[in-house]
Motif scaffolding. Structure first.
Motif, PDB file in Angstrom:
ATOM      1  N   UNK A 323       5.383  -1.622   4.127  1.00  0.00           N
ATOM      2  CA  UNK A 323       5.727  -1.941   5.435  1.00  0.00           C
ATOM      3  C   UNK A 323       4.500  -2.385   6.297  1.00  0.00           C
ATOM      4  N   UNK A 324       3.743  -3.308   5.636  1.00  0.00           N
ATOM      5  CA  UNK A 324       2.530  -3.689   6.173  1.00  0.00           C
ATOM      6  C   UNK A 324       2.816  -5.053   6.646  1.00  0.00           C
ATOM      7  N   UNK A 325       2.746  -5.311   7.923  1.00  0.00           N
ATOM      8  CA  UNK A 325       2.698  -6.734   8.529  1.00  0.00           C
ATOM      9  C   UNK A 325       1.791  -7.450   7.938  1.00  0.00           C
ATOM     10  N   UNK A 326       2.348  -8.973   7.800  1.00  0.00           N
ATOM     11  CA  UNK A 326       1.376  -9.977   7.404  1.00  0.00           C
ATOM     12  C   UNK A 326       0.292 -10.138   8.124  1.00  0.00           C
ATOM     13  N   UNK A 327       0.143 -10.033   9.299  1.00  0.00           N
ATOM     14  CA  UNK A 327      -1.129 -10.244  10.077  1.00  0.00           C
ATOM     15  C   UNK A 327      -2.055  -9.112   9.874  1.00  0.00           C
ATOM     16  N   UNK A 328      -1.416  -7.980   9.530  1.00  0.00           N
ATOM     17  CA  UNK A 328      -2.279  -6.825   9.187  1.00  0.00           C
ATOM     18  C   UNK A 328      -3.417  -6.951   8.063  1.00  0.00           C
ATOM     19  N   UNK A 329      -2.784  -8.074   7.140  1.00  0.00           N
ATOM     20  CA  UNK A 329      -3.592  -8.385   5.854  1.00  0.00           C
ATOM     21  C   UNK A 329      -4.690  -9.459   6.003  1.00  0.00           C
ATOM     22  N   UNK A 330      -4.814  -9.990   7.417  1.00  0.00           N
ATOM     23  CA  UNK A 330      -5.845 -10.766   7.744  1.00  0.00           C
ATOM     24  C   UNK A 330      -7.195  -9.885   7.985  1.00  0.00           C
ATOM     25  N   UNK A 340      -9.417  -0.673   1.684  1.00  0.00           N
ATOM     26  CA  UNK A 340      -8.800   0.258   0.575  1.00  0.00           C
ATOM     27  C   UNK A 340      -9.627   1.438   0.251  1.00  0.00           C
ATOM     28  N   UNK A 341      -8.863   2.570   0.290  1.00  0.00           N
ATOM     29  CA  UNK A 341      -9.555   3.876  -0.372  1.00  0.00           C
ATOM     30  C   UNK A 341      -8.661   4.431  -1.236  1.00  0.00           C
ATOM     31  N   UNK A 342      -9.545   5.288  -2.302  1.00  0.00           N
ATOM     32  CA  UNK A 342      -8.733   5.986  -3.214  1.00  0.00           C
ATOM     33  C   UNK A 342      -9.366   7.307  -3.108  1.00  0.00           C
ATOM     34  N   UNK A 343      -8.573   8.724  -3.223  1.00  0.00           N
ATOM     35  CA  UNK A 343      -9.257   9.688  -3.157  1.00  0.00           C
ATOM     36  C   UNK A 343      -9.153  10.230  -4.501  1.00  0.00           C
ATOM     37  N   UNK A 344      -9.484  11.623  -4.773  1.00  0.00           N
ATOM     38  CA  UNK A 344      -9.709  12.249  -5.979  1.00  0.00           C
ATOM     39  C   UNK A 344      -8.474  12.263  -6.650  1.00  0.00           C
ATOM     40  N   UNK A 349      -4.992   4.291  -0.219  1.00  0.00           N
ATOM     41  CA  UNK A 349      -4.474   4.287   1.268  1.00  0.00           C
ATOM     42  C   UNK A 349      -5.183   2.802   1.586  1.00  0.00           C
ATOM     43  N   UNK A 350      -4.484   2.197   2.425  1.00  0.00           N
ATOM     44  CA  UNK A 350      -4.913   0.959   2.973  1.00  0.00           C
ATOM     45  C   UNK A 350      -4.974   1.160   4.491  1.00  0.00           C
ATOM     46  N   UNK A 351      -6.103   0.875   5.118  1.00  0.00           N
ATOM     47  CA  UNK A 351      -6.572   1.032   6.490  1.00  0.00           C
ATOM     48  C   UNK A 351      -6.469  -0.584   6.897  1.00  0.00           C
ATOM     49  N   UNK A 352      -5.826  -0.748   8.036  1.00  0.00           N
ATOM     50  CA  UNK A 352      -5.293  -1.840   8.750  1.00  0.00           C
ATOM     51  C   UNK A 352      -5.375  -1.996  10.246  1.00  0.00           C
ATOM     52  N   UNK A 353      -5.778  -2.971  10.765  1.00  0.00           N
ATOM     53  CA  UNK A 353      -5.948  -3.069  12.286  1.00  0.00           C
ATOM     54  C   UNK A 353      -4.411  -3.525  12.885  1.00  0.00           C
ATOM     55  N   UNK A 354      -3.764  -2.578  13.436  1.00  0.00           N
ATOM     56  CA  UNK A 354      -2.553  -2.820  13.629  1.00  0.00           C
ATOM     57  C   UNK A 354      -2.184  -3.278  15.042  1.00  0.00           C
ATOM     58  N   UNK A 355      -0.894  -3.189  15.591  1.00  0.00           N
ATOM     59  CA  UNK A 355      -0.457  -3.554  16.820  1.00  0.00           C
ATOM     60  C   UNK A 355      -1.591  -2.893  18.040  1.00  0.00           C
ATOM     61  N   UNK A 356      -1.927  -3.756  19.080  1.00  0.00           N
ATOM     62  CA  UNK A 356      -2.565  -3.116  20.117  1.00  0.00           C
ATOM     63  C   UNK A 356      -4.190  -2.740  19.683  1.00  0.00           C
ATOM     64  N   UNK A 357      -4.463  -3.743  18.503  1.00  0.00           N
ATOM     65  CA  UNK A 357      -5.815  -3.674  17.665  1.00  0.00           C
ATOM     66  C   UNK A 357      -6.219  -2.020  17.604  1.00  0.00           C
ATOM     67  N   UNK A 358      -5.043  -1.211  17.221  1.00  0.00           N
ATOM     68  CA  UNK A 358      -5.540   0.030  16.832  1.00  0.00           C
ATOM     69  C   UNK A 358      -5.472   0.285  15.370  1.00  0.00           C
ATOM     70  N   UNK A 359      -6.387   0.926  14.661  1.00  0.00           N
ATOM     71  CA  UNK A 359      -6.327   1.127  13.467  1.00  0.00           C
ATOM     72  C   UNK A 359      -5.407   2.378  12.862  1.00  0.00           C
TER      73      UNK A 359
END
Length: 413
Positions: A323-330, A340-344, A349-359
Motif C-alpha cells: 500500500x505504498x503510494x508512488x510519491x512516497x517512493x521518490x 529499508x531496514x531489516x531486523x534480526x 520495514x520501509x520508512x517513507x515520507x508520507x502525507x503532510x511530510x510525516x514519516x
C-alpha cells in the motif's frame, strides 16, 4: 443590558434548541452558573456554610476567603468579574443585575438579546423569509405551508424566524445543500420521498411527525409492501435507504438546533455505517485482472534490460502488497527517505515520507523481500541492507514526470 431589561429577553444560543433565560434575576444567575460551570453570583452566610459543608474545616478549605470575611460580615458575596471569582461583603459587592450584565457581555457570542426581527409578529407567527422558497419544489410548497405540534413558532428561540415547514425546509436547503446542485437535487428527491410517504399514511406536516412515525418510515424503506415509497413498489436499494435516512436526520437536527422544533424526533435514526462482519479484505479489481497485471509487469517487457524490469517489479510489489503510494517512493534529500531496514527476524520495514511530510514505517510482507533483493543486487548493492547503509536507492526519479500509464512511470529515470 439596562437595569430595567428583563433577563428573559436574552437567548442562550449554546443550547439545543436555543433557550430563553429565566425572567427572575436570581434564577438567571443560577442558570448561568450551571451552564457556564463557574461561580456567577452566590450569597454566603454562616448558616449557608453550615448547611453546605459537614464541618467548618471543610468550608475553610473550599472557600478560605469567604470564611475569613464571614468573621467580620454577616453576608458575603462571591461573584464573577473579568474572568475571576471575587469575594466582597454585601455592601461592597456589585448588584446582581450588574454581575448578570457583565457575564452576558463577556459571553456575548453565546447569549444574545432576541432581535425584533425574530420576535413573533402581530398574527402570532415570526416574520418569514420568502426569498429562500426558491429552493423548494413548487408542488411541495402548498403541502409544507403548515406547522405541526412540535414547531416552535411563536417564540424568540426560533432563530430561523419562520412560521411554517415550507420556509423552514427552504432555509435548510439553502444552508445545507446550496453549495452543490447535485446535493440540492438529492435532498429534494429525499424530501419528496418523505412527503409522498406522509401523504400515503395521512400524516403531516413534517414538524408534526413523531419518532414512531419516522421509525415506520424507516421500515417502509427496508421492505416492499403496498405502501412502498418508490414508484415501482420495490424495495429501495440499501444505499438509497442510507441516503434517505441521512437527509431526514439532517433536516430534523437542523430544525432542532435552530430552535424551529422543540424536540428532535429523528435523534438516533441513523446509527452510522454498516458494521464489518469480518476482516476479509475486499479489492476493487477482480483476481483475474490482478494476475494479468502481475504477468504484465513480470513478463511483458522481455526486450528491456534486467534492471528496468526489476525496478518495475519492485514498484509494483510495494504498491500492490504494502500500500505504498508512488510519491512516497521518490527520494527526499532532506528527509533521507525512503529507507529499508531489516531486523534480526528477517522482517523488512520501509520508512517513507508520507502525507503532510510525516514519516511512517511500512512493514513489508515476505513476498516483497526477494523482489527487493533482486533489484538491489542489480543496482550493485548487497541483497539485504545493513543497519549502517546510507545509499540513495531510489525507485522513482526525484521529479515525477507527467505520465499516461504505469509503464511510463516504471521506465522513467
Amino acid at each position: 443590558m439596562s437595569k430595567t431589561m428583563n433577563p428573559a429577553d436574552w437567548i442562550d444560543g449554546g443550547m439545543t434548541p436555543p433557550r430563553r433565560l429565566p425572567a427572575d434575576t436570581d434564577a438567571a444567575l443560577a442558570y448561568l452558573a450551571d451552564t457556564l460551570g463557574h461561580v456567577v453570583y452566590t450569597r454566603w452566610t454562616l448558616a449557608a456554610i453550615k448547611g453546605r459543608y459537614a464541618s467548618l474545616a471543610d468550608a475553610k478549605v473550599a472557600h478560605p476567603t469567604v470564611m475569613r470575611q464571614l468573621l467580620d460580615h454577616a453576608l458575603v458575596v462571591e461573584y464573577w468579574d473579568r474572568g475571576r471569582v471575587r469575594t466582597a461583603a454585601i455592601d461592597d459587592a456589585p448588584t446582581p443585575e450588574a454581575v448578570l450584565q457583565r457575564v452576558l457581555h463577556t459571553h456575548r457570542r453565546r447569549f444574545k438579546v432576541s432581535p425584533e426581527a425574530r420576535l413573533p409578529a402581530a398574527n402570532g407567527e415570526p416574520i418569514r423569509d420568502a426569498t429562500a422558497l426558491v429552493t423548494v419544489p413548487q408542488p411541495l410548497i402548498a403541502w409544507l405551508a403548515r406547522a405541526g405540534r412540535f414547531a416552535n413558532v411563536a417564540s424568540a428561540t426560533n432563530t430561523l424566524g419562520v412560521g411554517d415547514d415550507a420556509h423552514a425546509v427552504a432555509l435548510f436547503l439553502r444552508d445545507r445543500a446550496s453549495r452543490s446542485p447535485h446535493t440540492l437535487r438529492a435532498y429534494r428527491t429525499e424530501l419528496r420521498r418523505l412527503v409522498a410517504w406522509c401523504e400515503a399514511q395521512q400524516l403531516g406536516p413534517l414538524s408534526d411527525l413523531t419518532r414512531h412515525d419516522l421509525l415506520a418510515y424507516r421500515e417502509a424503506l427496508r421492505k416492499p409492501s403496498h405502501d412502498a415509497v418508490d414508484d415501482n413498489n420495490r424495495t429501495v436499494a440499501e444505499a438509497t435507504q442510507a441516503r434517505a435516512l441521512a437527509v431526514v436526520a439532517s433536516l430534523f437536527r437542523y430544525w432542532t438546533e435552530t430552535g424551529y422544533l422543540t424536540a428532535n424526533p429523528a435523534a438516533g435514526l441513523v446509527r452510522g455505517g454498516r458494521s464489518r462482519t469480518s476482516f476479509a479484505p475486499q479489492r476493487m479489481l477482480p483476481g483475474a485482472l490482478l494476475d494479468a497485471c502481475d504477468a504484465w509487469v513480470t513478463e511483458g517487457f522481455n526486450d528491456d534490460d534486467a534492471l528496468v524490469v526489476a525496478r518495475r517489479r519492485a514498484i509494483w510489489a510495494l504498491y500492490r502488497y504494502a500500500g505504498v503510494r508512488l510519491v512516497e517512493l521518490v527520494w527526499s534529500d532532506d528527509a533521507q527517505l525512503p529507507k529499508l531496514e531489516v531486523d534480526d527476524s528477517e522482517c523488512w520495514t520501509l520508512h517513507v515520507l508520507g502525507k503532510g511530510r510525516k514519516t511512517r514505517a511500512v512493514p513489508l510482507p515476505g513476498l516483497c523481500a526477494p523482489i527487493l533483493k533482486t533489484y538491489r543486487q542489480l543496482r550493485g548493492l548487497p541483497p539485504q541492507p545493513s543497519p549502517y547503509e546510507h545509499a540513495v536507492c531510489v525507485l522513482l526519479p526525484t521529479a515525477i514526470p507527467k505520465v499516461e500509464s504505469f509503464t511510463e512511470i516504471g521506465m522513467a529515470g
